[in-house]
Write an enzyme that holds these catalytic residues in place. Structure first.
Site, mmCIF file in Angstrom:
data_model
loop_
_atom_site.group_PDB
_atom_site.id
_atom_site.type_symbol
_atom_site.label_atom_id
_atom_site.label_comp_id
_atom_site.label_asym_id
_atom_site.label_seq_id
_atom_site.Cartn_x
_atom_site.Cartn_y
_atom_site.Cartn_z
ATOM 1 N N GLU A 59 98.890 56.364 24.058
ATOM 2 C CA GLU A 59 98.466 57.755 24.173
ATOM 3 C C GLU A 59 97.425 58.115 23.120
ATOM 4 O OE1 GLU A 59 99.348 59.916 26.466
ATOM 5 O OE2 GLU A 59 100.791 58.595 27.471
ATOM 6 N N ARG A 85 99.759 63.761 39.869
ATOM 7 C CA ARG A 85 98.602 62.865 39.810
ATOM 8 C C ARG A 85 98.732 61.772 40.866
ATOM 9 N NH1 ARG A 85 98.978 61.598 33.409
ATOM 10 N NH2 ARG A 85 101.057 61.041 34.169
ATOM 11 N N ARG A 102 96.441 58.392 38.155
ATOM 12 C CA ARG A 102 97.205 57.649 37.142
ATOM 13 C C ARG A 102 97.358 56.222 37.634
ATOM 14 N NH1 ARG A 102 100.187 55.148 33.927
ATOM 15 N NH2 ARG A 102 101.612 56.132 32.446
#
Length: 204
Positions: free
Chosen positions: A103, A146, A95
């Site tokens: 999104e 992440r 990320r």
């Protein structure tokens, strides 16, 4: 005078005198016997000096040392998930730290404005050459497991380029590098002023 001993076989063996005129003496005899131990000690000393010189010269010890968490290393990208998230060839999900791209469609939700543009921008950016991943010493993982990172191609950082293009918003509330926060804030300000991407939708 030399000392004479009898061997079990009855043959005589002459022991050289330790002292005396014409004899080599104890020091001359022992010097040759100690030559090998001295060479071993010398070898160990030279080896120690070589290891010390290598460490002072900035080389890692032969057994390896932990990487500096702020160091960059090259990675292979397997796929781009969206504008700010991707997956490496080894399965690690990354990320982008400090930025938030729109999104893509989720179940029951449409894509946010410029979500597809941000995703294509990231794909094209990463296709431009070898990709380098840089970790931050203060934040390394997000709550979803992440890897948080800065991604570079050459001397350009993807995190910053998304902001400059108006395809992401800066996230300054998290605990990462203050220098990077300033850099990201300036990049977003440039995009706002030029009304690029997301900022073209906002009222002047």
């Amino acid at each position: 005078m030399a000392l004479v001993l009898l061997r079990p076989s009855g043959r005589r063996r002459r022991i050289p005198p330790f002292l005396g005129r014409g004899g080599r003496g104890w020091s001359g005899w022992s010097g040759r016997r100690l030559a090998r131990p001295k060479s071993v000690v010398g070898l160990l000393i030279l080896l120690g000096i070589a290891i010390l010189a290598a460490r002072l010269g900035g080389r890692a010890p032969w057994w390896g040392a932990p990487r500096d968490p702020n160091e960059s290393f090259q990675v292979q990208v397997w796929r781009v998930i969206d504008g700010d998230t991707l997956e490496l060839a080894d399965g690690t999900k990354v990320r982008l730290i400090g930025v938030d791209a729109p999104e893509l469609p989720q179940p029951g939700q449409p894509a946010e404005p410029f979500a597809w543009e941000a995703t294509r921008f990231t794909e094209q950016f990463l296709a431009g050459g070898p990709v380098w991943l840089q970790l931050d010493p203060h934040e390394r993982w997000d709550r979803y497991g992440r890897r948080l990172a800065y991604l570079w191609v050459g001397d350009r950082m993807l995190n910053e380029q998304l902001l400059l293009a108006g395809l992401a918003r800066a996230r300054l509330e998290f605990r990462y590098s203050e220098a990077m926060k300033q850099r990201f804030a300036q990049a977003e300000a440039h995009a706002r002023q030029a009304r690029r991407g997301l900022w073209a939708l906002s009222a002047p």
